[in-house]
Design a protein around this motif. Structure first.
Motif, mmCIF file in Angstrom:
data_model
loop_
_atom_site.group_PDB
_atom_site.id
_atom_site.type_symbol
_atom_site.label_atom_id
_atom_site.label_comp_id
_atom_site.label_asym_id
_atom_site.label_seq_id
_atom_site.Cartn_x
_atom_site.Cartn_y
_atom_site.Cartn_z
ATOM 1 N N ALA A 7 0.895 -1.164 0.000
ATOM 2 C CA ALA A 7 0.000 0.000 0.000
ATOM 3 C C ALA A 7 0.924 1.203 0.000
ATOM 4 O O ALA A 7 1.519 1.544 1.023
ATOM 5 C CB ALA A 7 -0.892 -0.019 1.230
ATOM 6 N N TYR A 40 -0.181 -0.986 -4.564
ATOM 7 C CA TYR A 40 -1.573 -0.556 -4.424
ATOM 8 C C TYR A 40 -1.525 0.956 -4.256
ATOM 9 O O TYR A 40 -1.064 1.449 -3.225
ATOM 10 C CB TYR A 40 -2.184 -1.257 -3.216
ATOM 11 C CG TYR A 40 -3.665 -1.066 -3.027
ATOM 12 C CD1 TYR A 40 -4.584 -1.868 -3.702
ATOM 13 C CD2 TYR A 40 -4.161 -0.112 -2.140
ATOM 14 C CE1 TYR A 40 -5.953 -1.721 -3.505
ATOM 15 C CE2 TYR A 40 -5.522 0.036 -1.933
ATOM 16 C CZ TYR A 40 -6.405 -0.772 -2.627
ATOM 17 O OH TYR A 40 -7.769 -0.629 -2.419
ATOM 18 N N GLY A 43 -4.281 4.320 -1.941
ATOM 19 C CA GLY A 43 -5.120 3.768 -0.882
ATOM 20 C C GLY A 43 -5.069 4.658 0.347
ATOM 21 O O GLY A 43 -4.618 5.814 0.280
ATOM 22 N N SER A 44 -5.488 4.100 1.462
ATOM 23 C CA SER A 44 -5.449 4.866 2.717
ATOM 24 C C SER A 44 -4.018 5.340 2.985
ATOM 25 O O SER A 44 -3.790 6.495 3.363
ATOM 26 C CB SER A 44 -5.898 3.995 3.886
ATOM 27 O OG SER A 44 -7.083 3.320 3.584
ATOM 28 N N THR A 45 -3.068 4.432 2.800
ATOM 29 C CA THR A 45 -1.663 4.727 3.083
ATOM 30 C C THR A 45 -1.123 5.829 2.178
ATOM 31 O O THR A 45 -0.214 6.560 2.553
ATOM 32 C CB THR A 45 -0.828 3.443 2.919
ATOM 33 O OG1 THR A 45 -1.463 2.400 3.662
ATOM 34 C CG2 THR A 45 0.592 3.619 3.388
ATOM 35 N N TYR A 133 -12.533 -2.811 -1.951
ATOM 36 C CA TYR A 133 -11.709 -2.449 -0.791
ATOM 37 C C TYR A 133 -12.642 -2.343 0.414
ATOM 38 O O TYR A 133 -13.390 -1.383 0.548
ATOM 39 C CB TYR A 133 -10.984 -1.126 -1.071
ATOM 40 C CG TYR A 133 -10.100 -0.595 0.045
ATOM 41 C CD1 TYR A 133 -9.789 -1.344 1.174
ATOM 42 C CD2 TYR A 133 -9.542 0.674 -0.045
ATOM 43 C CE1 TYR A 133 -8.969 -0.844 2.178
ATOM 44 C CE2 TYR A 133 -8.718 1.187 0.953
ATOM 45 C CZ TYR A 133 -8.442 0.422 2.062
ATOM 46 O OH TYR A 133 -7.631 0.934 3.049
ATOM 47 N N GLY A 185 -5.589 -7.567 4.558
ATOM 48 C CA GLY A 185 -5.311 -6.132 4.712
ATOM 49 C C GLY A 185 -4.561 -5.754 5.966
ATOM 50 O O GLY A 185 -3.908 -4.724 5.996
ATOM 51 N N PHE A 186 -4.654 -6.561 7.010
ATOM 52 C CA PHE A 186 -3.948 -6.202 8.244
ATOM 53 C C PHE A 186 -2.627 -6.969 8.321
ATOM 54 O O PHE A 186 -2.610 -8.196 8.484
ATOM 55 C CB PHE A 186 -4.807 -6.483 9.482
ATOM 56 C CG PHE A 186 -5.782 -5.384 9.805
ATOM 57 C CD1 PHE A 186 -5.340 -4.071 9.969
ATOM 58 C CD2 PHE A 186 -7.140 -5.644 9.950
ATOM 59 C CE1 PHE A 186 -6.229 -3.041 10.271
ATOM 60 C CE2 PHE A 186 -8.040 -4.612 10.254
ATOM 61 C CZ PHE A 186 -7.578 -3.326 10.410
ATOM 62 N N THR A 205 2.834 -1.474 5.937
ATOM 63 C CA THR A 205 4.162 -1.681 6.523
ATOM 64 C C THR A 205 5.113 -2.395 5.551
ATOM 65 O O THR A 205 6.306 -2.456 5.790
ATOM 66 C CB THR A 205 4.083 -2.472 7.852
ATOM 67 O OG1 THR A 205 3.521 -3.762 7.615
ATOM 68 C CG2 THR A 205 3.244 -1.741 8.887
ATOM 69 N N ILE A 239 5.499 -3.620 14.188
ATOM 70 C CA ILE A 239 4.232 -2.918 13.924
ATOM 71 C C ILE A 239 3.688 -2.273 15.203
ATOM 72 O O ILE A 239 3.189 -1.146 15.181
ATOM 73 C CB ILE A 239 3.197 -3.878 13.294
ATOM 74 C CG1 ILE A 239 3.639 -4.270 11.876
ATOM 75 C CG2 ILE A 239 1.809 -3.235 13.248
ATOM 76 C CD1 ILE A 239 2.717 -5.251 11.163
ATOM 77 N N LEU A 243 2.742 1.605 15.341
ATOM 78 C CA LEU A 243 1.381 2.087 15.653
ATOM 79 C C LEU A 243 1.402 3.020 16.850
ATOM 80 O O LEU A 243 0.719 4.044 16.872
ATOM 81 C CB LEU A 243 0.443 0.902 15.914
ATOM 82 C CG LEU A 243 0.076 0.041 14.689
ATOM 83 C CD1 LEU A 243 -0.745 -1.170 15.120
ATOM 84 C CD2 LEU A 243 -0.685 0.854 13.644
ATOM 85 N N LEU A 247 1.226 5.758 12.809
ATOM 86 C CA LEU A 247 1.458 4.827 11.689
ATOM 87 C C LEU A 247 2.164 5.451 10.466
ATOM 88 O O LEU A 247 3.307 5.111 10.166
ATOM 89 C CB LEU A 247 0.106 4.210 11.286
ATOM 90 C CG LEU A 247 0.073 3.252 10.113
ATOM 91 C CD1 LEU A 247 0.933 2.031 10.376
ATOM 92 C CD2 LEU A 247 -1.375 2.821 9.802
ATOM 93 N N TYR A 248 1.473 6.324 9.770
ATOM 94 C CA TYR A 248 2.046 6.800 8.498
ATOM 95 C C TYR A 248 3.274 7.690 8.702
ATOM 96 O O TYR A 248 4.282 7.507 8.008
ATOM 97 C CB TYR A 248 0.979 7.498 7.642
ATOM 98 C CG TYR A 248 -0.239 6.635 7.354
ATOM 99 C CD1 TYR A 248 -0.108 5.279 7.065
ATOM 100 C CD2 TYR A 248 -1.516 7.162 7.381
ATOM 101 C CE1 TYR A 248 -1.223 4.482 6.807
ATOM 102 C CE2 TYR A 248 -2.634 6.377 7.124
ATOM 103 C CZ TYR A 248 -2.485 5.037 6.847
ATOM 104 O OH TYR A 248 -3.586 4.267 6.595
#
Ligand code: HMN
Length: 289
Positions: A7, A40, A43-45, A133, A185-186, A205, A239, A243, A247-248
């Motif tokens: 992602a 991908y 996306g959110s990332t 998604y 996805g996780f 990640t 991770i 977190l 995260l980002y």
């Protein structure tokens, strides 16, 4: 289209403009170092919901130009403005993206007929396949087995990116629709999803930990569960700290620590303060040596 997809993060400057050089470096890092099977994009990332339509197109352009045909590319085009989603789907398809993906429409409480119409409208406009998604924690949209089945009736809906905790549902979808692609996805649950025989995974990640993700996925496929569990443990130690630190922005700081011009996050997402930056470096040193 099976396999591991990053992602993709995007690099922005302090004013929120796309940093093309940095984005190209992130693409190369994922292809050359993390050696994922695909990207991908938006996306959110990629902070997709914080940027303009023109910026989304610019990112699709830059990534395709940098990646060429080296890896598979999935374009996330989902948007609450359906005209925009259609326009982006056409745009990415013309650029040569291998598939499109669209987040379930969110914010308003759309009923299932509306969700189905959203996907069919996007797909009627393009000669390309689509991956749903599904990320209920962020969208509030929870679809059941039958509803996934309804969407899968459209042959161009080839699969789902399943970013949810409900592994009972994941198992049900796997067995009910063996020909559809399921992507986990996780990242922290990759081993559990792999045991359920998903076809691949899409993760934020992977930008920094893609090699371990491959080990987990491939060990699980070979039935080497003890070994896979060790790698998942090392992954989750990483991770958990990412977190905890944010995260980002932390993934971006780790990339910067590795010499990649990963830039800033788009507001209103905040960047790390000096303590957070220090912590990100420590995380990189401790877990990614
Ligand atoms: C995307 O659209 O960017 C990703 O596919 C989303 C992906 O599922 C990630 N989810 C979110 O960021 C909300 C995960 O990789 C997640 O970041 C990771 O498992 C850490 O929780």
């Amino acid at each position: 289209m099976k396999g591991l997809y990053t992602a993709l993060m995007c690099s922005f400057d302090e004013s929120g403009n796309i940093n093309e050089k940095g984005l190209r470096e992130i693409v190369r890092q994922n292809i050359d170092v993390q050696q994922v099977d695909g990207l991908y994009v938006n996306g959110s990332t990629g902070e997709n919901f914080l940027i303009s339509k023109e910026q989304k197109k610019q990112i699709f352009d830059i990534v395709k130009n940098e990646a060429g045909d080296d890896v598979k590319l999935i374009a996330q085009v989902g948007a609450l403005n359906l005209d925009e989603a259609v326009e982006l789907a056409k745009y990415a398809t013309e650029l040569g993206y291998n598939a499109i993906s669209a987040v379930t429409p969110f914010y308003y409480k759309f009923d299932f007929d509306e969700i189905k119409d959203y996907y069919n409208t996007i797909l009627d406009s393009v000669d390309n396949n689509l991956i749903i998604y599904s990320i209920p924690a962020l969208t509030g949209v929870n679809m059941n087995l039958e509803q996934f089945g309804e969407l899968f009736k459209n042959d161009k809906v080839i699969g789902v990116k399943f970013t949810a905790l409900d592994f009972f549902l994941l198992e049900r979808i796997r067995h009910a629709y063996p020909d559809k692609l399921i992507y986990s996805g996780f990242d922290e649950m990759l081993l559990s999803a792999s045991v359920l025989n998903v076809d691949g995974a899409i993760g934020s990640t992977f930008n920094v930990n893609g090699q371990r993700a491959r080990q987990i996925f491939e060990l699980a496929q070979k039935g080497q569960i003890d070994e896979a569990r060790d790698v998942q443990k090392a992954t989750n130690d990483l991770i958990a700290e990412i977190l905890d630190n944010g995260l980002y922005p932390t993934i971006k700081e780790i990339l910067k620590h590795q010499g990649i011009d990963a830039g800033y996050c788009r507001k209103p997402m905040k960047s790390l303060n000096s303590e957070g930056v220090k912590k990100a470096k420590e995380i990189a040193e401790k877990h990614l040596k």
